[in-house]
Design a protein around this motif. Sequence first.
Motif, PDB file in Angstrom:
ATOM      1  N   PHE B   7      39.521  33.666  55.038  1.00 15.33           N
ATOM      2  CA  PHE B   7      40.078  34.991  55.293  1.00 15.33           C
ATOM      3  C   PHE B   7      40.930  35.392  54.103  1.00 15.33           C
ATOM      4  CE2 PHE B   7      40.647  35.452  60.171  1.00 15.33           C
ATOM      5  CZ  PHE B   7      39.407  36.013  60.245  1.00 15.33           C
ATOM      6  N   ILE B   8      40.895  36.634  53.722  1.00  8.84           N
ATOM      7  CA  ILE B   8      41.929  37.117  52.815  1.00  8.84           C
ATOM      8  C   ILE B   8      42.426  38.459  53.305  1.00  8.84           C
ATOM      9  CG2 ILE B   8      41.260  35.881  50.716  1.00  8.84           C
ATOM     10  CD1 ILE B   8      39.922  38.541  49.864  1.00  8.84           C
ATOM     11  N   LYS B   9      43.638  38.754  52.928  1.00  2.93           N
ATOM     12  CA  LYS B   9      44.233  40.015  53.339  1.00  2.93           C
ATOM     13  C   LYS B   9      43.762  41.078  52.360  1.00  2.93           C
ATOM     14  CE  LYS B   9      48.821  41.628  54.650  1.00  2.93           C
ATOM     15  NZ  LYS B   9      50.248  41.351  54.469  1.00  2.93           N
ATOM     16  N   PRO B  10      43.153  42.117  52.864  1.00  2.00           N
ATOM     17  CA  PRO B  10      42.597  43.099  51.920  1.00  2.00           C
ATOM     18  C   PRO B  10      43.660  44.004  51.294  1.00  2.00           C
ATOM     19  CG  PRO B  10      42.084  43.726  54.182  1.00  2.00           C
ATOM     20  CD  PRO B  10      42.910  42.474  54.242  1.00  2.00           C
ATOM     21  N   THR B  11      44.440  43.477  50.366  1.00  2.00           N
ATOM     22  CA  THR B  11      45.379  44.313  49.612  1.00  2.00           C
ATOM     23  C   THR B  11      45.062  44.164  48.139  1.00  2.00           C
ATOM     24  OG1 THR B  11      46.859  42.439  49.667  1.00  2.00           O
ATOM     25  CG2 THR B  11      47.412  44.290  51.095  1.00  2.00           C
ATOM     26  N   PRO B  12      43.987  44.795  47.675  1.00  2.00           N
ATOM     27  CA  PRO B  12      43.618  44.590  46.279  1.00  2.00           C
ATOM     28  C   PRO B  12      44.681  45.110  45.320  1.00  2.00           C
ATOM     29  CG  PRO B  12      41.957  45.835  47.478  1.00  2.00           C
ATOM     30  CD  PRO B  12      43.156  45.747  48.354  1.00  2.00           C
ATOM     31  N   LEU B  13      44.610  44.568  44.143  1.00  4.63           N
ATOM     32  CA  LEU B  13      45.486  44.981  43.061  1.00  4.63           C
ATOM     33  C   LEU B  13      45.465  46.493  42.859  1.00  4.63           C
ATOM     34  CD1 LEU B  13      47.157  43.560  40.913  1.00  4.63           C
ATOM     35  CD2 LEU B  13      45.154  43.562  39.452  1.00  4.63           C
ATOM     36  N   GLN B  14      44.265  47.072  42.971  1.00  5.99           N
ATOM     37  CA  GLN B  14      44.117  48.516  42.765  1.00  5.99           C
ATOM     38  C   GLN B  14      45.012  49.297  43.728  1.00  5.99           C
ATOM     39  OE1 GLN B  14      41.712  46.324  42.781  1.00  5.99           O
ATOM     40  NE2 GLN B  14      39.893  46.988  41.664  1.00  5.99           N
ATOM     41  N   VAL B  15      45.080  48.793  44.978  1.00  4.50           N
ATOM     42  CA  VAL B  15      45.885  49.494  45.977  1.00  4.50           C
ATOM     43  C   VAL B  15      47.357  49.411  45.604  1.00  4.50           C
ATOM     44  CG1 VAL B  15      46.593  49.475  48.394  1.00  4.50           C
ATOM     45  CG2 VAL B  15      44.185  49.119  47.793  1.00  4.50           C
TER      46      VAL B  15
END
Lengths: 622, 348
Positions: B7-15
């Motif tokens: 699992f990963i938390k979807p908080t990409p760098l772009q955001v």
Amino acid sequence: MNARAALAATFFPFHGGVHPPEHKDESSGSPIVAGPIPATLVVPLHQSIGNMAKALVNVGDVVLKGQMIAAADGTVSAAVHAPTSGRIVAISPQRVPHPSGLLEYCITLESDGADRWIERTRFDWRNADGRAIRDYLRDMGVVGLGGAVFPSHLKIGGAKDGLDTLVINAAECEPFITCDDRLMRERASQIVEGIKILQQLLQAREVLIGVEDNKPEAVDAMRAAIAGCEFKIDVVVVPTLYPSGGAKQLIKLLTNKEVPSGVRSTDLGVQCFNVATVYTIYRAIEHGEPVISRVVTLTGNVERPGNVDALIGTPIADLLAFAGNKADSDSYIYGGPMMGFEIPGTDVGLSKAGNCIIAKSSGLFPPKPAEMPCIRCGKCADACPAELQPMDLYWFGKSKNFGKAQERNLFDCIECGACAYVCPSNIQLVDYFRFSKSEIWAAEKSKKAADQARERHEFRQFREEREKREKAERLAAKAAQKHEAAASSADPADAERAAKIKAAMERAAAKKAEAAAQAGESAAPADATAAPVTEAVAAPVAEAAPVSQLDPEKAERIRAAMEKRAAEKAEQEAMSPEEKAAREAEKKAKIEAAMAAAAAKKAAKAAEAAKAQGDQADGSGA
Amino acid sequence: MNTSPFFIKPTPLQVVMFKVALALVPAIAVYTYSFGIGVLVQITLATIAALVTEAFCLKLRNYPIKPFVTDGSAIVTAWLMALSFPPLAPWWMIVVAAVLSIALAKHMYGGLGQNTFNPAMVGFAIMIVSFPAQMSRWAAPFGVLPQSLDWSAQLSWIFTGHLPAGLAFDAIASATPLDTVKTQLMQHASMSHIFQSPLFGSIGGIGTEWITAAYLLGGLYLLWQKLIPWQIPVTFLAVLGGVAGIFHLVDPAHYTSPLFHWFSGAAMLGAFFIVTDPVTGPTTPLGRVIFAALIGLLTYLIRVFGGYPDGVAFAVLIMNLAAPFIDQYTQPAVFGRKGQQKKAGAQS
């Protein structure tokens, strides 16, 4: 909300932690059902954190359910039992639930479908001493069922004046897993009976059961079951925060004690048992049932997610079929999504560590995006329950600065994956830490090997020196004898010559010894090599003689063997890859043929024995 | 191979980068309202130059261009730099600054995450050191002077250096409030006299005090989003205000109030957007406090006693140098080892 506020005072939050989607609803609603009895079971022999159990049965043996088929080997090990009745068909290396995909010895059992138990007797633990209890639990195969499979008997005894706190780990913090939840809901009273046994055995002053607040039914069931306990026992509801089910995190939550890595919690007066382990302890002691099954959560991309009381050794494929595996499952996680691993194939047999099997599909687990550079945002440090600075450890690991990583407590990392979960750059931080750890281990191993090789080399040098010296002495002795004989013939010129020769030889020997000492200086202190030489010279010649007769022979043999090896090696190096491969294949074929022959012989023998037995039985029947 | 965690938390760098840029929007709006379209021109020029340079450097270094150009980091750098430039600076200045900040301060150090110095501040500092005159030619905010440039005149000035007939730049130029205080004090003007100038509002410069307030608003958004640690802006502002307060209390005739320091120049921009740059600062909790405190102190010293009107950029760059050192000596104790470290400290 009120209940939570009231409970807030009773736990002590640890640093960090994350809250991934729980995914517990899929399977938490279905009661535990008995798993299938598969046609064949593959029971791994290595089911504890220690040594592999030693097989007690042979191929062809007929075993009963619960019969010990492999005994514990050494202190840190636990026995393995037949999960059902049937016949042993193979004891061979097979794939096991391990991320490496390496083969390990397993006992393959062909079930007869009858599921016939051995005779079970209650263990009178109240009148047994500590050692007997420990041996009993070891022979019942009781290991930690939370996933670490640490042999439980090692946790009993030790603390002389009793334990402050017995912690029962029922947090079950990983997403998807609900086996402990169901166990508590359905078998709370048996768990509490197990807790009572442990409390007695460990002389625990208080018992704290830690449960995450996303399992209210389990909390109620456990609270009802502990009513009327004669010792201090409490169900502590902790917030749902991964990894509160880590033993150290739970101990901190419940007792506010931090157990550093490398320190046993017992030293701090705390001992921690998984709730499912406590249940098996109860079954083992009060019902004489060894650990031959466990509750496993089957979930993810399956038709009927739920919890199954499955026999150890049940092939994962059978379990998946039981739960209705969907066609688009692409791989399977053994354990939870945060710390589990993908199994190498569905042919592997369930082990005692298997608390959950998640069928993966790309819809449920989308592929991870590409890694971006670390911007040192510190989210990983905020999430790390071990209070490490993962961004620095990542940097050290990436630049292969392992010493620095070790200095910054790399080995305190529990690989919970919280850092990788929060990383906005999608960096698989845990992988870097696993890599660093394995590199450090490998370096330590090779250092040890190098040390050993150096010692061996030094010893060999010393031995060769000694042999040379002894040879010289023998010659000198012979010469002296001759000289004596000559002296008795009373020729002063001869005597003089002999004395001169002797003196010259002694000088030569001394010179040699000196040279050897100088040469040996780099490897060992000069006097270390020189000392035995002078000592031996002073020693009576006669004493050295019997040894020296054997040693040169031996040395010669060793030298010959070494030369042969070197020649072989040179030959091998000179060979082309094809030739090498051919030779290898030839060797392999030879080995295989030999093995097959042996197996055939064994089988024939077994068949003969069986036949004889059968005849006998027939005879007695008639 | 696929390994845990699955699992990963979807908080990409772009955001993350997008949110930082979003937090700057209120200030950009107020800035444009007070100073005209020149602000937007500078931002556009800086963004284009930064992205082109970024793509070019990535190509040179054989990196995949698309994921890195779109990570948003170059845009954030460009915006921060453009916001510290005079809105009516000639077009080539911001372009040169953007190229240098991306190529020199970022990619020469190894790209995103590897740079020692804050790229936006490097670009700004190079230009103010090299072109001090041009870089301190600020137009007065709208409403301060009788004459102001309309948008076409602003564009013409930025791109061609021509003004409408009969108008000299001096007629519309003015020093910044920080600069005014400094130079006027040197001419022995009294503080009350200085603050009577139409350039000053109630607490800071007219117009600029609203811009800094907008930065504060954006900063609070970043705090709410947990994108920046609260310790940094709080410590920085506390030390800047604290030192200013001490001087102000001792000699109010020569030293302005903490409020003036907070709401002038790049104090708020620095507090929430520049000092908080994670790449170039320490990561330990204590290290961050030390880092921010020393930047606050240096900023005050440079502002009041140094040769430049504002000190944030230089203070940040100086402390960037010290960040690894601070990190090294402020490592927090890990789980279960708190007592041990104390013991070790006591022994040594």
